[in-house]
Every structure is written in structure tokens, then in C-alpha cells.
Write an enzyme that holds these catalytic residues in place. Structure first.
Site, short mmCIF file in Angstrom:
data_model
loop_
_atom_site.label_atom_id
_atom_site.label_comp_id
_atom_site.label_asym_id
_atom_site.label_seq_id
_atom_site.Cartn_x
_atom_site.Cartn_y
_atom_site.Cartn_z
N CYS A 184 -74.45 38.10 -0.63
CA CYS A 184 -73.20 37.37 -0.37
C CYS A 184 -72.77 36.73 -1.68
O CYS A 184 -72.91 35.53 -1.87
CB CYS A 184 -73.41 36.32 0.71
SG CYS A 184 -74.29 36.91 2.17
N ALA A 185 -72.25 37.52 -2.61
CA ALA A 185 -72.24 37.15 -4.01
C ALA A 185 -71.01 36.38 -4.50
O ALA A 185 -71.13 35.57 -5.41
CB ALA A 185 -72.41 38.41 -4.87
N LYS B 114 -73.82 32.58 -9.16
CA LYS B 114 -75.25 32.88 -9.06
C LYS B 114 -75.54 34.31 -9.52
O LYS B 114 -76.57 34.57 -10.15
CB LYS B 114 -75.74 32.67 -7.62
CG LYS B 114 -75.62 31.24 -7.11
CD LYS B 114 -76.16 31.13 -5.70
CE LYS B 114 -75.89 29.75 -5.12
NZ LYS B 114 -74.46 29.51 -4.89
N CYS C 214 -75.58 25.87 1.55
CA CYS C 214 -75.11 24.55 1.11
C CYS C 214 -74.84 23.70 2.35
O CYS C 214 -73.90 22.93 2.39
CB CYS C 214 -73.88 24.66 0.23
SG CYS C 214 -72.52 25.59 0.93
N PRO D 1 -68.14 33.75 -5.30
CA PRO D 1 -67.34 34.19 -6.45
C PRO D 1 -68.15 34.66 -7.65
O PRO D 1 -67.57 35.10 -8.63
CB PRO D 1 -66.53 32.94 -6.80
CG PRO D 1 -67.43 31.82 -6.40
CD PRO D 1 -68.16 32.28 -5.17
N GLY D 2 -69.48 34.53 -7.64
CA GLY D 2 -70.26 35.19 -8.66
C GLY D 2 -71.04 34.32 -9.63
O GLY D 2 -71.65 34.84 -10.55
#
Length: 880
Positions: A199-200, A205, A367, A202-203
């Protein structure tokens, strides 16, 4: 955690990381207003977490005080610590090149901007300057607590903001919430690993993961090249298997197509060939086929599927840990947000564990502070997979020394949608039997603590009052054994479910009838693949429609990880059999037919799905094509550099405009899964761009800045020029297309003698570090284009400006020397870049090459190389 949240990879309604769950955003009230007017209270929310006792009572006041104050701004410098090779292999390579560059940018912050900010006085006190995050490796993460009303008042903050924007645009800085940086850091990721970010978008991580995969690559490749050039052996070690190039792969996925392109934008800033971006539902992520191989006994092993060393499942969640920045959550939070996402989160985690190698690790994070989305998901997934003998939780308390954290909960309560709090599932069942299920329909047994020995306290919880951050939940699961049907069946009450699978190209529908008689239909969107967590023990039939004929495929009781292999294997065999029965057409006719059908298919796809633009295919070109042979000769590329990994984005598979470079594994993934239901959005790094050449003898393929990092080590010396003086580089940065004459090379400074005898076209400019006064402290490389009477440093304007600011503290407007030497107008702040559309191919925007005041047009042969302007647009500075 993007602003407004993300749906991530699940099928639930949740807003995901930073979101608020439930419903469509258009149905939500408009909360865009001044932060001071937004209420920071919610009776149910506060009562739930107070009764849960997630923090000790003596810390409760500090906890709620922190929750109700604004979150500090934070960012990190792009880079990561590299593994140090044995001393006999590499003499002095403690940090990877990218990190050395990050430290140079950090030094600029420390030595220039921090002193300016510290000198500011406001209301009788000095303001607090940005500070490093103490527990982050190499102090590469920073935060700032200064209020916005102070930031807007003083000029040093405006300069600092300009620095942040410039370095963010070029990829040296990433704006990211501090707690969001934790999951990648605890994955124990090493170069060479296969990694999946489910579940990447906006990127942020994903960018961290990619940095870890590429850690040390440039230094290793340079060491190999040095050894080979001097007749030495290649250094030993697995990390040198591909001549020092990183063999790892990151597959970054998101369910939302537009957010997947936001992810592409983030990844492009890192210029890595070790990336593939996909667009799939994470709960039913397709198995990725890889090439067959020969076993030890000489027999072919077919229908192999990629298993991952590491998987990040940073799942869609209610996002109540982000309400220090997403203030609308105070008003919109309800217990239903987390309850509605629980099942989706479990399915994502179970699917991740299925795709994991034995011995591999999944990092599950949210989160959210809600145990229904955290510990309850862990225990449910572990139980479904067969218990701790199959999947176990790893200890986290020793990781990241200096980070203050709390252990995971072993006991908790659950709040229903009407606000009632329940201690256990037995109380819910009793109430249902006596009073009906009113208000309890979303509750399930898996949301409550189970009577077992799962060590949930090994997970970590981070709360805002500990170190002035947001809240986050992080856990690490290790796969000890393959997940099998009988294990899953013994450990879940839903094992009696009856499953019927019906597959139709190009997608598979799975109808699941549970013990209550409820039927759910799910889409795998892949050819003939079955992905179901609660798989039945009885056999299942799969039917595939192909040209009006059906093929029945029998799925035997088998390990979960083998189900998709069995189905795909039988479908492949059936497809091959039909081809043999139908007979092969003559090669020329077959090629014309396929080309025609391909073109028609593209048109049909565009018409059928206007909401999701058609993606141009990924086609690899043969290394023997004239374009690549010309490139190899012109740049005198080393035989060690692989020429079989170049890719184009068009149906015909021809090198017409751009050529991309990928790793060997990325190539294998793209080729083996072409036309098999995988939705690929992006891969690789742009390495060569077609350019109008000033003469027929000049190679028209210039090196793109993005790909230079990988290629530079292997370029022959005849296309290398070197620079050591800062003033020469400053001239090249400020002046676009500086002019020269054959009888006056002094205008080019120290480059003059080198450029005089160099043929026209692209070359590699190497900036060498020097201890002399006025020298550089870091090594840098750039593509440089030589035309008949001008040079051009092939860098986007944003990169030029960022480098001028960092190296020279200079914001001089750029000058286009090809346009009557008039200074370029100061660039206005740009709006955030829109996601690239499908088939865009990154469209380099060529600069005008005609002097409009000249009575005669510029000859075509003298046109300078197009600058790489606006190559990736601007970057918004929202936390992510």
C-alpha cells in the site's frame, strides 16, 4: 500518510493512512478553514482511549495535550547507511555515495541556515531552530517546531523554505512525518532482497526502501571497474555478483491509479532501475510469475512465482494517530471507521504472508491507535495462517535506540458504532441473544483478545507526547514455515466455508459462501489465479473461457502458497494445447496479425476504461539493434555493462524517443507477466533520450541525468571530461548554452583544452573533489552536450538552481546564452505537478533554439541539445 489519507491497497472504505474512513470524500463536510477554528475534541474518541488505558494514568494529561497541538514539520535527507565491506576489499567506503551527497546537503543546512535562524529574536526570546531526530541513523531526519506566524515574519525562514523546496524538487530532501519513517528502518533490509510495498502511495516509505536496496551500489560498481581496469580480481561477496550493481527489487503497489502515478513521481527522484510500480488491490494481489529454471537433477521447473524477502503492509486505516495534522479527524472520527477496516486489514496481512519467503519478514503498520486495527489484526492473521509455528511476532524493543515506545497491548476493549464499550466477545453474544444485534452488526470475534500465547506485546506503539510526534503502530512478523490449508483450517472458525471459483478472462471472480449463507464476490483481476485466505479443504473447480471454449481446472487441497501455482500451471498447459491444436500461422502472417490485434486492443481498452488511461506496454529491445550498438561504440561502454536490459514504452518495441534501463529481475518480472493480468505502471530509469544531432557522425542518444548514476562507471575515457574549479561549474550552471569559438577556448576555462579535441555529442562531466582552496568536497557527475558552437549542462532548471544555492549561496537567474544572452526570468512558484498520464513517457520539453531577433534561422546542424527542463515538475511539500 498523505494529506487527506490514502486508500492504500485495500478494498475497504477507509481513508487509509492519515484518513478518516467511511464513505466518499465528496460526501464529507467541507472542513477547509483556519486551524484555529476547528474543534479539537470528540467525546467518544477521548472516552474510548481513556477507558482503554493505552497510556498510564499519570501520562494521560500530557498525552491529550500533545494530541491537541499542531504537529512539528519534519523532513529527511535522502540516503542510508551502507554496509561496510571487509577492509581487504575496499579501503575506505564507509558511506554510500548517495549518503555522502545527503550529508553535504545537511552540512549546508547546519553551516548556513541554522545560524541565521538562531539569530532571530521573537517576543524577547531566540526562536528554536530545526533539530535532528536523535534516534534516526546518521541524523538524516530533522524537525522544526517554530510556529507559522513566526516563520512568515522573518527573512531567514524564507531562505530556509527556498532551500527546502529546491532540494525537495531534486530528490535530496523528502518531507515526511517522523513516525512514518519508522517501518522501513526496522525491516532489516539489505541490497539484493526482493521487497514488496503493498500500500505504497504517496511513496515516502517506498523511497526509504529503495534507498536501502541501492545502498553502496555506486561505490561497489566503481570498485569493480577499478579492479578490472588494473588487472585485479573482482572483489568477493554476493553483493558483487552483478559487478557491484544492486540486484534487489522493490515492487511498489497502490490500488488507486492516480495515487500510483503520484508514487511514480516520488520514485523517479531517486533514479533507480530497481523499481516496478503496480496498480492492484492488496487484498488479492496477483502472484508474479518468474522464469522457469533447471533443477539439480536436470529437470525443468516451471510455473515459478516470486516470493519476497521483505514486505511492508502499511495498510489503510482510520488514521486517528494523524489528527495533529489532519484536524478534520477530530470531528469525523467514529468507532465505525476502525470496525469497517478490520477485515480488509486482516486480508491484506494474510495475503502478504502468503507471498513471503520462509524466513522472510512482513512489517505491519498503521497510523491508528485502535487495537481493532492493530493487535486484533495481528492475532487474527497469525491464527488464520496456522499459529506461531507458522508465523510469529518478532521483538522490537531493541530496535532504534533512543526511540521512546510502548509495547503492544495484550488486553483491550472494543467500542461499537453507537459508542458502547465491550470487554469481550462473550458479552456481545449475550447481548445479541437477549436484545438483538442492533448496533452490533460490525463487531466480530476476531476484534477481541483471544486466549492464546501470541506475544502481541512485542509490537511497538509510538505516542505523540513521548517525543512530539504523531502516533503509530509497528510490528514485525516472521514466516517460519509454509502456510498450508490444514493449518489455516484448524485455526479459524470459518474453515467450514464453501468456496466456488469461476474464472473468466481477463479476471477471476471468487464467490465465497460463509457459514451464515452470505455470498461475497471478489475480483482477482488476474488470469486464472485463486487467492483466498480461508481456503476450503475440498476440491474447487475453475473454468476459463478461451475463444468460446471452456477449460476446467481442478484445484487440489494444497498449501496456500501453491494454489495459484496449480491453477496457473493448468491454465498454461491448456493454452499451449489449444495453440498446438489450432496450428501456428506462418511467422510473417502471425506477426502482422498480432500487430493488428495489439493496435485494436489498445483502442478497445481506451474506449472501455476512460477512467484509467491505457498504459503503454514495456518492451525490451535486443542488444544487437543499431541504436544500442551505436551507443556502445560512441560511449566506449565497457563489456561489463549489460546491454540486454534496455526497454521502451510502445507497442512496436522500437527505440524512437526514450530508452529505459532496468535490473535483470525487473526485466524477468515484466516479460514473464506480460498479458497475464498484472497492471504495471512504471519500471526502471530513463537512461537515453533521442536528440537532434549536429552531424551524422554524432550519436543522437544523449545520456539522461536519471540514468547517469548507473552508467557513468562504465563509460570509456574518451567521453569523459573532468572539472575541479568551482567557478567553472558555476558558469555552466548559470549559463545555458555558453558559446565558444574554435580559436577561443579560454571561454570554457579549464574545460577548454579537453573540449577542443572532443567530438560533438554527449559526454560525461566528472567533478573531482579537491583539498585545494576553492575545490569541491564531493564527487559529482553530469551529462554535458557539445554542439558546433555551444555547450550545455544537461540538467533540469530546478537542479541547477538547487545546486547554485547549495554550493555557492547564489540565486542568480539562469541565462540562456542562445537567446541573445538575455537572463532567464525568475521562475515563479509552480503548482503541484499533476500525475503523469498513461503513455506520457515523461515528455522532455525541448527549449527553443532559434534566436528570434536574428534575421536568419539557426541551421539545424547547430541546434543545441534540449535541456531537461520540467522533467518531473514540482513537488508539493505536504507531509507524507
Amino acid at each position: 500518510m498523505g494529506r487527506g489519507g490514502k486508500r492504500g491497497g485495500g478494498r475497504g472504505r477507509g481513508r487509509g493512512r492519515g484518513g478518516y474512513g467511511g464513505g466518499n470524500r465528496r460526501d464529507q463536510p467541507d472542513t477547509r478553514t483556519d486551524k484555529a477554528t476547528l474543534p479539537r475534541t470528540n467525546e467518544r474518541f477521548e472516552r474510548y482511549y481513556n477507558e482503554l488505558g493505552i497510556v498510564p494514568e499519570n501520562e494521560r494529561e500530557a498525552f491529550w495535550t500533545a494530541m491537541k497541538t499542531d504537529l512539528p514539520n519534519s523532513f529527511r535527507f535522502t540516503g542510508s547507511k551502507a554496509s561496510v565491506a571487509p577492509h581487504h576489499q575496499i579501503s575506505c567506503l564507509p558511506l554510500l555515495t548517495r549518503t555522502r551527497h545527503a550529508l553535504a546537503v545537511q552540512e549546508r543546512l547546519r553551516n548556513h541556515y541554522i545560524p541565521e535562524i538562531k539569530s532571530i529574536q521573537y517576543e524577547g526570546s531566540y526562536v528554536e531552530a530545526p533539530q535532528p531526530v536523535e534516534w534516526y541513523p546518521d541524523k538524516l531526519a530533522w524537525y522544526m517546531t517554530t510556529p507559522k506566524n513566526v516563520i512568515r515574519r522573518f527573512a531567514p525562514f524564507a531562505n530556509f523554505q527556498k532551500f527546502l523546496v529546491a532540494e525537495t524538487d531534486v530528490g535530496n530532501i523528502t518531507r515526511q512525518e517522523v513516525v512514518s519513517m519508522i517501518p522501513p528502518l526496522v525491516m532489516d533490509l539489505k541490497p539484493g532482497m526482493t521487497v514488496l510495498d503493498l500500500c505504497a502511495a504517496p511513496g515516502s516509505k517506498s523511497a526509504q526502501l529503495l534507498e536501502l536496496i541501492n545502498a553502496g551500489e555506486e561505490d561497489r560498481a566503481r570498485q569493480v571497474a577499478h579492479n578490472l581496469a588494473n588487472g585485479l580480481d573482482r572483489p568477493d561477496g554476493e553483493e558483487y555478483a552483478d559487478d557491484g550493481r544492486s540486484t534487489g527489487l522493490l515492487i511498489a503497489n497502490d490500488i488507486d491509479y492516480k495515487r500510483a502515478h503520484m508514487l511514480v513521481h516520488q520514485m523517479k527522484r531517486l533514479s533507480s532501475p530497481n523499481i516496478v510500480v503496480t496498480n492492484h488491490d492488496a487484498t488479492l494481489y496477483p502472484s508474479i510469475k518468474i522464469a522457469s529454471k533447471t533443477s539439480d537433477d536436470g529437470k525443468p521447473v516451471q510455473n515459478r512465482y516470486l516470493k519476497f524477502d521483505r514486505i511492508l503492509a502499511d495498510v489503510p486505516c482510520s488514521g486517528d494517530g494523524t489528527l495533529r495534522k489532519n484536524l478534520e479527524i477530530w470531528k469525523l472520527w467514529t468507532p465505525s471507521n476502525g470496525l469497517g477496516l478490520h477485515a480488509t486489514q486482516v486480508r491484506i496481512l494474510v495475503r502478504a504472508l502468503q507471498m513471503l519467503k520462509v524466513g522472510g519478514r512482513v512489517v505491519y503498520s498503521t497510523c491508528s491507535m485502535n487495537p481493532v486495527e492493530d493487535e486484533a489484526v495481528l492475532q487474527s492473521a497469525i491464527t488464520q495462517c496456522g499459529g506461531r509455528n507458522i508465523v510469529d511476532l518478532m521483538e522490537t524493543k531493541h530496535l532504534l535506540p533512543g526511540l521512546k515506545r510502548y509495547h503492544g497491548l495484550k488486553d483491550w476493549k472494543v467500542m461499537d458504532k453507537s459508542g458502547r464499550i465491550w470487554d469481550d466477545w462473550a458479552a456481545v453474544e449475550k447481548h445479541q441473544s437477549e436484545h438483538g444485534a442492533d448496533g452490533l452488526s460490525r463487531l466480530s470475534e476476531t476484534m477481541f483478545p483471544l486466549d492464546d500465547d501470541i506475544p502481541l506485546d512485542r509490537a511497538m506503539r509510538v505516542y505523540p507526547h513521548s517525543q512530539n510526534t504523531g502516533a503509530f503502530f509497528i510490528s514485525i512478523l516472521e514466516k517460519k514455515s509454509e502456510i498450508r490449508f490444514n493449518n489455516a483450517a484448524k485455526s479459524t472458525s470459518s474453515a467450514e466455508a464453501h468456496t466456488k471459483v469461476v474464472a473468466e478472462e481477463p479476471k477471476v471472480q471468487v464467490e465465497v459462501a460463509d457459514s451464515n449463507g452470505t455470498t461475497n464476490v471478489m475480483d482477482t483481476k488476474t488470469d486464472g489465479e485463486v487467492v483466498k485466505e480461508d481456503a476450503p479443504q475440498q476440491d474447487t473447480a475453475v473454468k476459463q473461457q478461451d475463444q468460446g471454449r471452456a477449460t476446467e481446472v481442478k484445484v487440489e487441497s494444497d498449501p496456500l502458497g501453491k494454489v495459484e501455482d496449480n491453477v496457473q500451471s493448468q491454465l498454461d498447459e491448456a493454452s499451449a494445447k489449444r495453440k498446438r491444436e489450432d496450428g501456428d500461422a506462418p511467422p510473417q502472417q502471425e506477426h502482422k496479425r498480432m500487430k493488428s490485434e495489439d493496435a485494436q486492443s489498445r483502442q478497445d481498452n481506451k474506449k472501455k476504461n476512460n477512467r484509467q488511461p491505457f498504459e503503454e506496454p514495456f518492451k525490451y529491445v535486443d542488444e544487437s539493434i543499431p541504436e544500442l550498438q551505436g551507443i556502445k561504440t560512441f560511449y566506449d561502454l565497457s563489456p561489463q555493462f549489460p546491454m540486454d536490459r534496455f526497454m521502451v514504452r510502445n507497442v512496436e518495441g522500437t527505440a524512437t524517443k526514450n530508452m529505459y534501463y532496468t535490473t535483470a529481475l525487473a526485466k524477468e518480472v515484466l516479460q514473464e507477466n506480460e498479458g497475464k493480468g498484472m497492471k504495471f505502471v512504471h519500471s526502471g530509469v530513463k537512461m537515453f533520450v533521442k536528440q537532434d544531432a549536429p552531424s551524422p557522425d554524432t550519436c543522437p542518444w544523449r545520456i539522461q541525468t536519471d540514468g547517469l548514476r548507473i552508467l557513468e562507471t562504465w563509460v570509456g575515457q574518451k567521453r569523459i571530461v573532468k572539472l575541479r574549479r568551482k567557478e567553472t561549474l558555476r558558469k555552466l550552471l548559470v549559463e545555458m548554452f555558453p558559446r565558444f569559438h574554435d580559436d577561443d577556448w579560454a571561454n570554457l576555462g579549464e574545460l577548454g583544452d579537453q573540449m577542443r579535441d572532443l567530438g560533438m555529442g554527449c559526454c560525461v562531466l566528472v567533478v573531482e573533489p579537491s583539498e585545494e582552496e576553492g575545490g569541491f568536497s564531493e564527487r559529482m557527475v553530469f551529462p554535458l552536450w557539445k554542439s558546433i558552437h555551444s555547450l550545455n549542462l544537461m540538467m533540469p532548471k530546478e537542479d541547477r538552481k538547487a545546486m547554485l544555492l547549495r554550493l555557492f549561496n547564489d540565486d542568480t537567474p539562469l541565462q540562456n546564452m542562445n537567446q541573445n544572452k538575455r537572463p532567464e526570468q525568475a521562475v515563479r512558484p509552480e503548482a503541484p505537478a499533476a500525475p503523469a498520464t498513461a503513455g506520457d513517457d515523461d515528455g522532455d520539453i525541448k527549449m527553443k533554439t532559434r534566436n528570434t531577433s536574428s534575421p536568419e534561422p539557426v541551421p539545424a546542424a547547430e541546434k543545441p541539445a534540449a535541456s531537461e527542463d520540467e522533467d518531473d515538475g514540482g513537488v508539493t511539500l505536504e507531509q507524507s
